[in-house]
Design an enzyme around this catalytic site. Structure first.
Site, PDB file in Angstrom:
ATOM      1  N   HIS A   1      -8.037  -6.060  -9.137  1.00 34.18           N
ATOM      2  CA  HIS A   1      -9.101  -5.101  -8.886  1.00 34.18           C
ATOM      3  C   HIS A   1      -8.776  -3.769  -9.578  1.00 34.18           C
ATOM      4  O   HIS A   1      -7.665  -3.598 -10.095  1.00 34.18           O
ATOM      5  CB  HIS A   1      -9.309  -4.877  -7.373  1.00 34.18           C
ATOM      6  CG  HIS A   1      -8.110  -4.363  -6.668  1.00 34.18           C
ATOM      7  ND1 HIS A   1      -7.323  -5.151  -5.860  1.00 34.18           N
ATOM      8  CD2 HIS A   1      -7.541  -3.141  -6.647  1.00 34.18           C
ATOM      9  CE1 HIS A   1      -6.345  -4.439  -5.365  1.00 34.18           C
ATOM     10  NE2 HIS A   1      -6.445  -3.210  -5.836  1.00 34.18           N
TER      11      HIS A   1
HETATM   12  P1  TYD Z   1      -5.384  -5.442  -1.030  1.00 39.31           P
HETATM   13  O1  TYD Z   1      -5.866  -4.148  -1.570  1.00 39.31           O
HETATM   14  O2  TYD Z   1      -6.180  -6.670  -1.322  1.00 39.31           O
HETATM   15  O3  TYD Z   1      -3.891  -5.694  -1.553  1.00 39.31           O
HETATM   16  P2  TYD Z   1      -3.368  -5.920  -3.069  1.00 39.31           P
HETATM   17  O4  TYD Z   1      -3.886  -4.798  -3.899  1.00 39.31           O
HETATM   18  O5  TYD Z   1      -1.887  -5.915  -2.957  1.00 39.31           O
HETATM   19  O6  TYD Z   1      -3.812  -7.240  -3.557  1.00 39.31           O
HETATM   20  O7  TYD Z   1      -5.179  -5.275   0.538  1.00 39.31           O
HETATM   21  C1  TYD Z   1      -4.893  -6.353   1.399  1.00 39.31           C
HETATM   22  C2  TYD Z   1      -5.530  -6.097   2.768  1.00 39.31           C
HETATM   23  O8  TYD Z   1      -4.979  -4.944   3.390  1.00 39.31           O
HETATM   24  C3  TYD Z   1      -7.029  -5.877   2.690  1.00 39.31           C
HETATM   25  O9  TYD Z   1      -7.623  -6.620   3.736  1.00 39.31           O
HETATM   26  C4  TYD Z   1      -7.224  -4.415   2.954  1.00 39.31           C
HETATM   27  C5  TYD Z   1      -6.003  -4.024   3.748  1.00 39.31           C
HETATM   28  N1  TYD Z   1      -5.524  -2.670   3.454  1.00 39.31           N
HETATM   29  C6  TYD Z   1      -5.676  -1.652   4.383  1.00 39.31           C
HETATM   30  O10 TYD Z   1      -6.251  -1.851   5.487  1.00 39.31           O
HETATM   31  N2  TYD Z   1      -5.191  -0.412   4.118  1.00 39.31           N
HETATM   32  C7  TYD Z   1      -4.559  -0.141   2.945  1.00 39.31           C
HETATM   33  O11 TYD Z   1      -4.111   1.020   2.725  1.00 39.31           O
HETATM   34  C8  TYD Z   1      -4.433  -1.193   1.967  1.00 39.31           C
HETATM   35  C9  TYD Z   1      -3.756  -0.934   0.643  1.00 39.31           C
HETATM   36  C10 TYD Z   1      -4.925  -2.434   2.261  1.00 39.31           C
END
Ligand code: TYD
Length: 136
Positions: free
Chosen positions: A52
Site C-alpha cells: 500500500h
Molecule cells: P497494516 O497497515 O496492514 O500493516 P502492514 O503495513 O505491516 O502490512 O496493519 C495491520 C492491521 O493493524 C490493520 O488491521 C490496521 C491495524 N493498525 C492499527 O490499528 N494501528 C496502526 O497504527 C497500524 C499501523 C495498523
C-alpha cells in the site's frame, strides 16, 4: 514524492560497558514530528507485508532485531533496501508504494510515524496510487 526523498538515516549509539542506547527525537534525527510508534514481529518467512501507499504519512523503519527488505516504488522507479542494522533506519516519505518481506526469524521492525492511525490515509490499489500521482 519521488524515491530520492527516501533515505537511510543514521541513529546515534551510546555504547559503553553497560551496553548500548540509541534514541530518536522529532526534528533532531527524524525529519518529522513523532505521533505514533508501532512494531511488526513474528512475520512468517514467505509473507509480504505492506502493499500500500500513504497519502500523508511519513515513516522511519528500523530493524530493531534481525533483518528484512523493503521495496519502495514511486510510480516511476523502484528500489529494494536491505535493513539489517539497528543504528540505521529507512525514511519513507508519503506517496510511496511499499512492500516489506524476507523477515528473518525473530526479527522486529520498529516503525516511527508522523501521523496518528487513519484508515483514510491508505491507498490499497496500485493503479489508484499511480493515478493519484498523475493528479498531483
Ligand atoms: P497494516 O497497515 O496492514 O500493516 P502492514 O503495513 O505491516 O502490512 O496493519 C495491520 C492491521 O493493524 C490493520 O488491521 C490496521 C491495524 N493498525 C492499527 O490499528 N494501528 C496502526 O497504527 C497500524 C499501523 C495498523
Amino acid at each position: 514524492m519521488s524515491l530520492s526523498s527516501c533515505k537511510f538515516i543514521n541513529i546515534p549509539i551510546f555504547k559503553d560497558k553497560r551496553g548500548s542506547l540509541s534514541f530518536l527525537q522529532s526534528f533532531q534525527n527524524i525529519p518529522f514530528n513523532i505521533q505514533r510508534i508501532y512494531y511488526i514481529y513474528d512475520v512468517p518467512e514467505s509473507v509480504i507485508r505492506g502493499n500500500h501507499a500513504h497519502k500523508n504519512l511519513e515513516q522511519l523503519f528500523i530493524p530493531i532485531k534481525g533483518c528484512f527488505d523493503i521495496k519502495l516504488d514511486d510510480g516511476s522507479e523502484s528500489m529494494i533496501y536491505h535493513l539489517d542494522s539497528n543504528d540505521k533506519g529507512l525514511y519513507v516519505s508519503s506517496m510511496i508504494w511499499r512492500q516489506m518481506f524476507n523477515f528473518s526469524k525473530n526479527s522486529i521492525c520498529l516503525v516511527i510515524a508522523s501521523e496518528i492511525y487513519s484508515e483514510d490515509d491508505y491507498i490499497w490499489d496500485y493503479e489508484e496510487f499511480v493515478r493519484s500521482l498523475d493528479k498531483s
